[in-house]
Scaffold this active site. Sequence first.
Site, PDB file in Angstrom:
ATOM      1  N   TYR A 161       7.356  -2.585   6.220  1.00  0.00           N
ATOM      2  CA  TYR A 161       7.950  -2.528   4.871  1.00  0.00           C
ATOM      3  C   TYR A 161       9.183  -3.429   4.838  1.00  0.00           C
ATOM      4  O   TYR A 161       9.357  -4.222   3.903  1.00  0.00           O
ATOM      5  CB  TYR A 161       8.319  -1.080   4.522  1.00  0.00           C
ATOM      6  CG  TYR A 161       9.018  -0.909   3.185  1.00  0.00           C
ATOM      7  CD1 TYR A 161       8.289  -0.871   1.991  1.00  0.00           C
ATOM      8  CD2 TYR A 161      10.405  -0.785   3.110  1.00  0.00           C
ATOM      9  CE1 TYR A 161       8.930  -0.714   0.771  1.00  0.00           C
ATOM     10  CE2 TYR A 161      11.055  -0.626   1.891  1.00  0.00           C
ATOM     11  CZ  TYR A 161      10.311  -0.596   0.726  1.00  0.00           C
ATOM     12  OH  TYR A 161      10.946  -0.443  -0.485  1.00  0.00           O
ATOM     13  N   LYS A 203       9.943  -6.762   2.470  1.00  0.00           N
ATOM     14  CA  LYS A 203      11.070  -6.886   1.533  1.00  0.00           C
ATOM     15  C   LYS A 203      11.984  -8.067   1.894  1.00  0.00           C
ATOM     16  O   LYS A 203      12.616  -8.663   1.025  1.00  0.00           O
ATOM     17  CB  LYS A 203      11.837  -5.570   1.459  1.00  0.00           C
ATOM     18  CG  LYS A 203      10.999  -4.410   0.852  1.00  0.00           C
ATOM     19  CD  LYS A 203      10.548  -4.710  -0.584  1.00  0.00           C
ATOM     20  CE  LYS A 203       9.812  -3.552  -1.228  1.00  0.00           C
ATOM     21  NZ  LYS A 203       9.437  -3.814  -2.615  1.00  0.00           N
TER      22      LYS A 203
HETATM   23  N1  LIG Z   1      13.017   4.297  -4.337  1.00  0.00           N
HETATM   24  C1  LIG Z   1      13.736   3.622  -3.464  1.00  0.00           C
HETATM   25  O1  LIG Z   1      14.588   4.204  -2.762  1.00  0.00           O
HETATM   26  C2  LIG Z   1      13.543   2.137  -3.300  1.00  0.00           C
HETATM   27  C3  LIG Z   1      14.406   1.478  -2.425  1.00  0.00           C
HETATM   28  C4  LIG Z   1      14.245   0.120  -2.235  1.00  0.00           C
HETATM   29  C5  LIG Z   1      13.268  -0.580  -2.907  1.00  0.00           C
HETATM   30  N2  LIG Z   1      12.437   0.079  -3.742  1.00  0.00           N
HETATM   31  C6  LIG Z   1      11.400  -0.722  -4.396  1.00  0.00           C
HETATM   32  O2  LIG Z   1      11.473  -0.577  -5.804  1.00  0.00           O
HETATM   33  C7  LIG Z   1      10.161  -0.650  -6.365  1.00  0.00           C
HETATM   34  C8  LIG Z   1       9.894   0.592  -7.204  1.00  0.00           C
HETATM   35  O3  LIG Z   1      10.020   1.729  -6.363  1.00  0.00           O
HETATM   36  P1  LIG Z   1       9.959   3.242  -6.853  1.00  0.00           P
HETATM   37  O4  LIG Z   1      10.898   3.992  -6.011  1.00  0.00           O
HETATM   38  O5  LIG Z   1      10.038   3.306  -8.307  1.00  0.00           O
HETATM   39  O6  LIG Z   1       8.480   3.598  -6.331  1.00  0.00           O
HETATM   40  P2  LIG Z   1       7.367   4.546  -6.954  1.00  0.00           P
HETATM   41  O7  LIG Z   1       6.341   4.743  -5.888  1.00  0.00           O
HETATM   42  O8  LIG Z   1       7.975   5.761  -7.553  1.00  0.00           O
HETATM   43  O9  LIG Z   1       6.763   3.632  -8.114  1.00  0.00           O
HETATM   44  C9  LIG Z   1       6.090   2.436  -7.808  1.00  0.00           C
HETATM   45  C10 LIG Z   1       4.986   2.220  -8.816  1.00  0.00           C
HETATM   46  O10 LIG Z   1       4.287   1.019  -8.436  1.00  0.00           O
HETATM   47  C11 LIG Z   1       2.912   1.256  -8.615  1.00  0.00           C
HETATM   48  N3  LIG Z   1       2.098   0.389  -7.761  1.00  0.00           N
HETATM   49  C12 LIG Z   1       1.920   0.493  -6.424  1.00  0.00           C
HETATM   50  N4  LIG Z   1       1.033  -0.417  -5.996  1.00  0.00           N
HETATM   51  C13 LIG Z   1       0.636  -1.118  -7.097  1.00  0.00           C
HETATM   52  C14 LIG Z   1      -0.282  -2.167  -7.294  1.00  0.00           C
HETATM   53  N5  LIG Z   1      -0.968  -2.696  -6.265  1.00  0.00           N
HETATM   54  N6  LIG Z   1      -0.453  -2.643  -8.548  1.00  0.00           N
HETATM   55  C15 LIG Z   1       0.226  -2.110  -9.599  1.00  0.00           C
HETATM   56  N7  LIG Z   1       1.112  -1.086  -9.462  1.00  0.00           N
HETATM   57  C16 LIG Z   1       1.305  -0.606  -8.222  1.00  0.00           C
HETATM   58  C17 LIG Z   1       2.725   2.713  -8.212  1.00  0.00           C
HETATM   59  O11 LIG Z   1       1.504   3.248  -8.715  1.00  0.00           O
HETATM   60  C18 LIG Z   1       3.953   3.369  -8.806  1.00  0.00           C
HETATM   61  O12 LIG Z   1       3.736   3.869 -10.092  1.00  0.00           O
HETATM   62  C19 LIG Z   1       9.201  -0.807  -5.188  1.00  0.00           C
HETATM   63  O13 LIG Z   1       8.888  -2.171  -5.008  1.00  0.00           O
HETATM   64  C20 LIG Z   1      10.004  -0.289  -4.019  1.00  0.00           C
HETATM   65  O14 LIG Z   1       9.583  -0.820  -2.785  1.00  0.00           O
HETATM   66  C21 LIG Z   1      12.547   1.420  -3.957  1.00  0.00           C
END
Ligand SMILES: NC(=O)c1ccc[n+]([C@@H]2O[C@H](COP(=O)([O-])OP(=O)(O)OC[C@H]3O[C@@H](n4cnc5c(N)ncnc54)[C@H](O)[C@@H]3O)[C@@H](O)[C@H]2O)c1
Length: 256
Positions: free
Chosen positions: A156, A160
């Site tokens: 992961y 990123k």
């Molecule tokens: N939550 C955190 O702490 C955090 C920290 C750093 C980075 N991020 C990044 O921020 C972004 C959003 O994270 P989040 O916490 O809202 O995650 P989440 O899992 O709550 O939401 C992510 C959404 O992306 C959708 N998704 C996944 N694969 C997909 C695909 N192949 N095509 C279309 N949609 C797809 C999922 O169905 C989900 O609804 C992500 O890229 C994540 O890696 C999150």
Amino acid sequence: MSTARVAIITGAAQGIGEAIAIRLANEDINFTLLDVKGKEGQLENVVKQVEAKGRKAICIAGDVSVEEVVKNVVDKTVEVFGGLDIMVANAGITLFKPFLETTVEDFHKLMSVNVLGVTLCFQYAARQMIKQGRGGRIIGASSGAGKQGIHNMAVYSASKFAVRGLTQATSSELRKHNITVNSYAPGFILTPMNAHPDDDKYGGLGSVAKMAANMPADLQGAEPDVIAGLVAYLISPEAHFTTGQTINVNGGLYCD
Ligand SMILES: NC(=O)c1ccc[n+]([C@@H]2O[C@H](COP(=O)([O-])OP(=O)(O)OC[C@H]3O[C@@H](n4cnc5c(N)ncnc54)[C@H](O)[C@@H]3O)[C@@H](O)[C@H]2O)c1
């Protein structure tokens, strides 16, 4: 003719993507919201929240790692709303797993969504924006794990870091078209991504993820609106001079 801007947000059914859609709906923007098949109900719910703020929105179910899907999402957006001004390539997946147990299948899954998916969104959005000739704003989802590799999240983290490289390189190539490219690097955000069935035993949403990633015990998670607020800035007129950056929003967990 409508003067509203047009945005695509991927991964918009929940979490950070949903919060971005609701925040950006404060502005004169119409939306295409994308998420995977099976989340149409959640997407419709976000569409309703956006419409309640007086905006228009359509939703599409599909996988960002499939080129034809991304192409169709951009084409459909242009057909319905007449153009594209903002791409938020937010969709991503995570994996909490010791490095030694990580498989080739895990690797390909993470890389195809987190890196190829973001690459395709950047590319198809940029092509459309260049065709229109009125600039644009492209935003990707990196992570704190894209600045400092995280325990139990090796691949992961690699995915990123890749988004950060993509952001830097594309910003330089797209500058002459008045397109900015930036990414957000969230720390610990309270979304379904960080949920675990045992969370209640250890202190609530995200507590198991926090332990798995060796985060400091005193670090509180934040609601996803902290990221949505940054994205609102990145699409504002004065952010025209901010490009190529991957911006930390992490409560001081990691400092550049
Ligand atoms: N939550 C955190 O702490 C955090 C920290 C750093 C980075 N991020 C990044 O921020 C972004 C959003 O994270 P989040 O916490 O809202 O995650 P989440 O899992 O709550 O939401 C992510 C959404 O992306 C959708 N998704 C996944 N694969 C997909 C695909 N192949 N095509 C279309 N949609 C797809 C999922 O169905 C989900 O609804 C992500 O890229 C994540 O890696 C999150």
